[in-house]
Design a protein around this motif. Sequence first.
Motif, PDB file in Angstrom:
ATOM      1  N   SER A   2       0.837  -1.198   0.000  1.00 53.67           N
ATOM      2  CA  SER A   2       0.000   0.000   0.000  1.00 53.67           C
ATOM      3  C   SER A   2       0.868   1.243   0.000  1.00 53.67           C
ATOM      4  N   ARG A  21      -9.688  11.641   1.378  1.00 51.28           N
ATOM      5  CA  ARG A  21      -9.648  11.325  -0.054  1.00 51.28           C
ATOM      6  C   ARG A  21      -8.637  10.217  -0.338  1.00 51.28           C
ATOM      7  N   LEU A  22      -7.440  10.339   0.218  1.00 56.12           N
ATOM      8  CA  LEU A  22      -6.404   9.349  -0.075  1.00 56.12           C
ATOM      9  C   LEU A  22      -6.687   8.017   0.609  1.00 56.12           C
ATOM     10  N   ALA A  24      -9.565   6.780   1.107  1.00 54.71           N
ATOM     11  CA  ALA A  24     -10.608   6.154   0.293  1.00 54.71           C
ATOM     12  C   ALA A  24     -10.022   5.481  -0.944  1.00 54.71           C
ATOM     13  N   GLN A  25      -8.818   5.935  -1.369  1.00 50.33           N
ATOM     14  CA  GLN A  25      -8.133   5.329  -2.512  1.00 50.33           C
ATOM     15  C   GLN A  25      -7.171   4.222  -2.091  1.00 50.33           C
ATOM     16  N   GLY A  26      -7.196   3.874  -0.800  1.00 52.08           N
ATOM     17  CA  GLY A  26      -6.373   2.771  -0.312  1.00 52.08           C
ATOM     18  C   GLY A  26      -5.033   3.155   0.268  1.00 52.08           C
ATOM     19  N   TRP A  27      -4.774   4.470   0.387  1.00 53.42           N
ATOM     20  CA  TRP A  27      -3.513   4.904   0.990  1.00 53.42           C
ATOM     21  C   TRP A  27      -3.536   4.668   2.500  1.00 53.42           C
ATOM     22  N   GLU A 225      -4.029  15.258  -4.514  1.00 49.54           N
ATOM     23  CA  GLU A 225      -4.049  13.855  -4.932  1.00 49.54           C
ATOM     24  C   GLU A 225      -3.407  13.690  -6.309  1.00 49.54           C
ATOM     25  N   SER A 229       0.232  11.608  -7.421  1.00 47.15           N
ATOM     26  CA  SER A 229      -0.092  10.426  -8.219  1.00 47.15           C
ATOM     27  C   SER A 229       0.891  10.253  -9.367  1.00 47.15           C
TER      28      SER A 229
END
Length: 263
Positions: A2, A21-22, A24-27, A225, A229
């Motif tokens: 991760s 936000r991050l 929720a993206q798996g961070w 984000e 990325s």
Amino acid sequence: MSRSVLITGAGSGIGEACALRLAAQGWQVALVGRRREALERVAQATGGLVLAGDAADSATWRGFIEQVDARFGGLDAVIACAGGHGLGRATETSDEAWQAALRSNLDSAFHTARACLALLMRRRGSLVLLGSIASLAAGPEVCGYTTAKHALVGLNRSLARDYGPAGVRVNCVCPGWVRTPMADEEMQVLMTHHQEDLDAAYRRVTAEVPLRRPASSDEIAAVCEFLVSPAASIVTGAVLTADGGATVVDVPTLPYTRLAPQP
């Protein structure tokens, strides 16, 4: 494995929005801030590692970095959102107020970067500094804040130049008005003077902004984000405004605005 991110000022506003936000993206997220209760609340929503302390205090970082390294084994990103006020003209700014403005807005970013760079280099990670359109132009009677935010642009460029060869990207995001608890406080003067509510005060300060509104914290988090990325893999040393177009307004021509046809 991760991806992991450390966020300062994570207990509210843009920092909290970045964490949500991050995550929720798996961070995996490490949450730095002075108010443990606020961090605990964000941690409940993100599963984040709570690191309560002052980002501007270099003495706190050794323990923080040890915990982050043990938990994540490195860092893919750091988003330095910690900041504060710096109100008043130069002649109205005491020594204490001057130091407080530099400490909260500049020292916090410097100490965060210096402490985290070794972990970022390990993973060729990305650092985002939260500036302001006050990094680019001076507002009235905010000497300490304007000076510190301008200095962040210099820090951004220095870090990008020195650590780019190690694969670390460094960028600065400069928001305009964002609806955060700190901005809400700044609206109080207008609310009192004009006898208006909070929404009306925000409409007033964005009346000449092309998009005619402030940003939300999540909109600024979305910009952050992007910068951490792979989509921004060639972007470093950039100063990215996210201000609804505020800085493209030609202020001396504002008296002519009402004469021009509106879309």
